[in-house]
Each structure stands twice: as C-alpha cells, then as structure tokens.
Write a protein that holds these residues in place. Sequence first.
Motif, PDB file in Angstrom:
ATOM      1  N   ASP A  11      -1.796   2.559   4.900  1.00 42.75           N
ATOM      2  CA  ASP A  11      -3.036   1.874   4.519  1.00 42.75           C
ATOM      3  C   ASP A  11      -3.475   0.859   5.573  1.00 42.75           C
ATOM      4  O   ASP A  11      -4.623   0.428   5.586  1.00 42.75           O
TER       5      ASP A  11
ATOM      6  N   GLY B 112       0.806  -1.223   0.000  1.00 43.33           N
ATOM      7  CA  GLY B 112       0.000   0.000   0.000  1.00 43.33           C
ATOM      8  C   GLY B 112       0.830   1.260   0.000  1.00 43.33           C
ATOM      9  O   GLY B 112       2.038   1.241  -0.232  1.00 43.33           O
ATOM     10  N   ARG B 113       0.147   2.361   0.301  1.00 38.21           N
ATOM     11  CA  ARG B 113       0.806   3.665   0.356  1.00 38.21           C
ATOM     12  C   ARG B 113       1.734   3.735   1.562  1.00 38.21           C
ATOM     13  O   ARG B 113       1.473   3.107   2.578  1.00 38.21           O
TER      14      ARG B 113
ATOM     15  N   TYR C  45     -10.265   7.170   6.788  1.00 41.57           N
ATOM     16  CA  TYR C  45     -10.650   7.220   5.384  1.00 41.57           C
ATOM     17  C   TYR C  45     -10.731   8.634   4.839  1.00 41.57           C
ATOM     18  O   TYR C  45     -10.720   8.835   3.626  1.00 41.57           O
TER      19      TYR C  45
END
Length: 143
Positions: A118, A42-43, A141
């Motif tokens: 993430d 992920g990021r 989120y």
Amino acid sequence: MRIFLTFFSLCLIMASCIVVDPSAIGNGGGVVLGGPVPGYTGRVGCNAPITNNQFQRTRQNLASYSSSFDRMDVAKAQIPREGCYTVSQIRQLVTLWSSSFDREEFLHFAYDYTYDIDNYVDLQDVFTSSIDRKEFVEWCYNR
C-alpha cells in the motif's frame, strides 16, 4: 496445532514475527496485524522483508554492474531468490537506474516482491516527469 507450534518456535528463534491473514497473501495481499514495518497497517504482498545486511549485499552487488541492462538482469534473477523487500529498500534499489524507462521496468518487476504494497505509490517521486509519475500512480491503483 503442530503448524502453530512450529510457527511459534520460529518466532522465538527469529525474535520477530508477523501475523497476517494467510488467505490474503499474494495477489492483493493480506492486512498486517503486526509486522516489521513500524506503523504499517496496510496490505502485504509477501512475507517478512529481508534483513538490512542481506539488503546491503544485494544493493552492493547490483551497484557493481555498470550496464543498466546487466543490472536489470541480475536484479530479476536475484530478488526473487532473496524474498521480500520494503518500499524503503525498493526506493534505494531503484536509484541504481538513471532512466525513467529502466526505473519503471524495475518498479513493475519489484512490486511482487514488496512487503508494504500500500506504500508502493509513494515511489512516484523517483520519476522527474509528471507524466511518468501520473502513469505510475495509475499503474499502482490498478494493481
């Protein structure tokens, strides 16, 4: 070319390298192409996480403060100087606070110093209240 050679030399010295999209680090993070969290794709929110020894020293130092207020002040001063943490390390640190309010404050602060951002939403289980968990998930989120 010189920057690459310096980076490559550091990789050899450290015996560990991560490769990310450098234009995406910070505010939103980059995508991991190979990194220190096995299986994570992920990021990323910051460069490679601190070592386990560094982390243990930080945790012991924070745990030595009996006041939640003092512990938070020290965390906010110490963590930015040390660099980057994994969600697993953040999970261990957040347990040093017992109140949901303090845990929320710490997690909001620590996000900017977290490698595998993430995975940050997985920290929702540090809250006992379903309302606190829901608010934390929404906060994650919206980041």
